[in-house]
Design a protein around this motif. Structure first.
Motif, PDB file in Angstrom:
ATOM      1  N   CYS A 170      40.806  -6.314  -1.992  1.00 32.20           N
ATOM      2  CA  CYS A 170      41.111  -5.116  -2.794  1.00 32.20           C
ATOM      3  C   CYS A 170      40.283  -3.916  -2.299  1.00 32.20           C
ATOM      4  O   CYS A 170      40.795  -2.812  -2.103  1.00 32.20           O
ATOM      5  CB  CYS A 170      40.812  -5.451  -4.248  1.00 32.20           C
ATOM      6  SG  CYS A 170      41.169  -4.170  -5.425  1.00 32.20           S
ATOM      7  N   TRP A 171      39.005  -4.143  -2.069  1.00 35.12           N
ATOM      8  CA  TRP A 171      38.130  -3.063  -1.567  1.00 35.12           C
ATOM      9  C   TRP A 171      38.568  -2.643  -0.167  1.00 35.12           C
ATOM     10  O   TRP A 171      38.638  -1.456   0.143  1.00 35.12           O
ATOM     11  CB  TRP A 171      36.664  -3.535  -1.514  1.00 35.12           C
ATOM     12  CG  TRP A 171      36.066  -3.860  -2.831  1.00 35.12           C
ATOM     13  CD1 TRP A 171      36.411  -3.326  -4.046  1.00 35.12           C
ATOM     14  CD2 TRP A 171      35.020  -4.803  -3.103  1.00 35.12           C
ATOM     15  NE1 TRP A 171      35.634  -3.881  -5.049  1.00 35.12           N
ATOM     16  CE2 TRP A 171      34.779  -4.774  -4.498  1.00 35.12           C
ATOM     17  CE3 TRP A 171      34.261  -5.664  -2.314  1.00 35.12           C
ATOM     18  CZ2 TRP A 171      33.811  -5.578  -5.109  1.00 35.12           C
ATOM     19  CZ3 TRP A 171      33.295  -6.466  -2.914  1.00 35.12           C
ATOM     20  CH2 TRP A 171      33.082  -6.415  -4.299  1.00 35.12           C
ATOM     21  N   ARG A 229      39.481 -12.092  -3.405  1.00 39.17           N
ATOM     22  CA  ARG A 229      40.440 -11.186  -4.050  1.00 39.17           C
ATOM     23  C   ARG A 229      39.855  -9.761  -4.088  1.00 39.17           C
ATOM     24  O   ARG A 229      40.507  -8.805  -3.684  1.00 39.17           O
ATOM     25  CB  ARG A 229      40.721 -11.696  -5.468  1.00 39.17           C
ATOM     26  CG  ARG A 229      41.618 -10.811  -6.305  1.00 39.17           C
ATOM     27  CD  ARG A 229      41.729 -11.428  -7.701  1.00 39.17           C
ATOM     28  NE  ARG A 229      42.404 -10.558  -8.631  1.00 39.17           N
ATOM     29  CZ  ARG A 229      43.724 -10.510  -8.810  1.00 39.17           C
ATOM     30  NH1 ARG A 229      44.509 -11.273  -8.088  1.00 39.17           N
ATOM     31  NH2 ARG A 229      44.255  -9.694  -9.689  1.00 39.17           N
ATOM     32  N   CYS A 230      38.624  -9.630  -4.556  1.00 42.85           N
ATOM     33  CA  CYS A 230      37.989  -8.307  -4.643  1.00 42.85           C
ATOM     34  C   CYS A 230      37.708  -7.745  -3.251  1.00 42.85           C
ATOM     35  O   CYS A 230      37.873  -6.551  -3.026  1.00 42.85           O
ATOM     36  CB  CYS A 230      36.698  -8.375  -5.452  1.00 42.85           C
ATOM     37  SG  CYS A 230      36.992  -8.876  -7.149  1.00 42.85           S
ATOM     38  N   SER A 247      41.245  -8.989 -14.130  1.00 42.69           N
ATOM     39  CA  SER A 247      39.956  -8.458 -14.625  1.00 42.69           C
ATOM     40  C   SER A 247      40.070  -8.072 -16.097  1.00 42.69           C
ATOM     41  O   SER A 247      39.098  -8.168 -16.851  1.00 42.69           O
ATOM     42  CB  SER A 247      39.470  -7.274 -13.773  1.00 42.69           C
ATOM     43  OG  SER A 247      40.342  -6.180 -13.855  1.00 42.69           O
ATOM     44  N   CYS A 291      37.735  -3.731 -14.749  1.00 42.13           N
ATOM     45  CA  CYS A 291      37.729  -3.210 -13.379  1.00 42.13           C
ATOM     46  C   CYS A 291      39.061  -2.554 -13.009  1.00 42.13           C
ATOM     47  O   CYS A 291      39.090  -1.403 -12.596  1.00 42.13           O
ATOM     48  CB  CYS A 291      37.390  -4.347 -12.418  1.00 42.13           C
ATOM     49  SG  CYS A 291      37.274  -3.808 -10.708  1.00 42.13           S
ATOM     50  N   GLY A 292      40.165  -3.299 -13.148  1.00 36.53           N
ATOM     51  CA  GLY A 292      41.434  -2.668 -12.782  1.00 36.53           C
ATOM     52  C   GLY A 292      42.653  -3.574 -12.877  1.00 36.53           C
ATOM     53  O   GLY A 292      43.647  -3.233 -13.508  1.00 36.53           O
ATOM     54  N   CYS A 293      42.593  -4.762 -12.259  1.00 37.86           N
ATOM     55  CA  CYS A 293      43.791  -5.617 -12.227  1.00 37.86           C
ATOM     56  C   CYS A 293      43.938  -6.412 -13.531  1.00 37.86           C
ATOM     57  O   CYS A 293      42.999  -6.502 -14.323  1.00 37.86           O
ATOM     58  CB  CYS A 293      43.715  -6.570 -11.037  1.00 37.86           C
ATOM     59  SG  CYS A 293      42.288  -7.673 -11.109  1.00 37.86           S
ATOM     60  N   ASN A 332      45.550  -1.113  -7.445  1.00 38.31           N
ATOM     61  CA  ASN A 332      45.038  -2.329  -8.089  1.00 38.31           C
ATOM     62  C   ASN A 332      44.999  -2.191  -9.613  1.00 38.31           C
ATOM     63  O   ASN A 332      44.884  -3.180 -10.333  1.00 38.31           O
ATOM     64  CB  ASN A 332      43.613  -2.623  -7.599  1.00 38.31           C
ATOM     65  CG  ASN A 332      42.684  -1.443  -7.833  1.00 38.31           C
ATOM     66  OD1 ASN A 332      43.005  -0.319  -7.455  1.00 38.31           O
ATOM     67  ND2 ASN A 332      41.549  -1.658  -8.455  1.00 38.31           N
TER      68      ASN A 332
HETATM   69  S1  SF4 Z   1      38.586  -7.322 -10.214  1.00 34.66           S
HETATM   70 FE1  SF4 Z   1      38.630  -5.179  -9.502  1.00 34.66          FE
HETATM   71  S2  SF4 Z   1      38.047  -5.246  -7.334  1.00 34.66           S
HETATM   72 FE2  SF4 Z   1      38.609  -7.316  -7.954  1.00 34.66          FE
HETATM   73  S3  SF4 Z   1      40.802  -7.504  -7.426  1.00 34.66           S
HETATM   74 FE3  SF4 Z   1      40.691  -6.845  -9.560  1.00 34.66          FE
HETATM   75  S4  SF4 Z   1      40.804  -4.635  -9.477  1.00 34.66           S
HETATM   76 FE4  SF4 Z   1      40.299  -5.316  -7.413  1.00 34.66          FE
END
Ligand code: SF4
Length: 187
Positions: free
Chosen positions: A91-92, A87-88, A173, A168-170, A38
């Motif tokens: 992802c989790w 979405r999260c 975010s 966070c990662g993507c 992600n």
């Molecule tokens: S915000 Fe964080 S947890 Fe949510 S989809 Fe993006 S990377 Fe994944």
């Protein structure tokens, strides 16, 4: 008596600090698992991964790195859930599922995740997803609210001059964190 074993999904080095300490206090034999496709872009993924490797070496924690780091492939599996909380959740789910599958493969008793450290994530939802994955894989999920260690982890990571990411990662975010920063600067 044989110690219980646990595979800890690790999102980044700062978030690893407190769960690793706590699980060791609870007499778990802890291994780490890095599976975070992600994280975008690739350079950011590499930074976080390098820091996790360095920290796991310093703390003598065996780490497993999943080779599948293709974020396009990862997000392609979201079946349209590319917006909002789903979405999260997806992802989790995908990251925890991969962790539990690896725990099963290497015959580890439990799995858990450093995502439970962040006060910015929905810990109860992560717990529910972990329990769902446990039901699907037959590997027990260790739930613990690690968020009480968040501030301590921030302090230690500053003292140790660790890389601390700003989002966070993507990509989404990242854009959201930039927008929040701009808004804050205006006020
Ligand atoms: S915000 Fe964080 S947890 Fe949510 S989809 Fe993006 S990377 Fe994944």
């Amino acid at each position: 008596m044989k110690r219980k074993t646990i595979l800890l999904h690790v999102c980044c080095a700062p978030c690893m600090i407190f769960p690793l300490e706590q699980l060791r206090v609870r007499n778990f034999e802890v291994g780490g698992f890095f599976y975070n496709p992600n994280i975008q872009p690739k350079e950011e993924l590499l930074k976080r991964k390098t820091n996790v490797l360095a920290y796991s070496n310093r703390t003598d924690c065996a780490m497993f790195f999943d080779k599948n780091e293709d974020s396009e492939q990862f997000f392609a599996a979201f079946e349209g859930k590319l917006d909002g909380p789903e979405r999260c959740h997806t992802c989790w789910y995908l990251r925890l599922k991969k962790t539990a599958e690896h725990a099963k493969k290497i015959n580890v008793d439990y799995f858990s995740t450093t995502l439970l450290v962040s006060p910015y994530q929905d810990g109860e939802k992560i717990r529910d997803i972990g329990q769902k994955v446990a039901g699907e894989t037959g590997v027990d999920f260790h739930y613990e609210n690690f968020s009480s260690g968040y501030q301590r982890a921030v302090q230690i990571s500053r003292l140790e001059d660790m890389y601390r990411q700003k989002y966070c990662g993507c990509n989404l975010s990242f854009e959201q964190s930039q927008a929040a920063k701009k808004k804050k600067n205006k006020t």
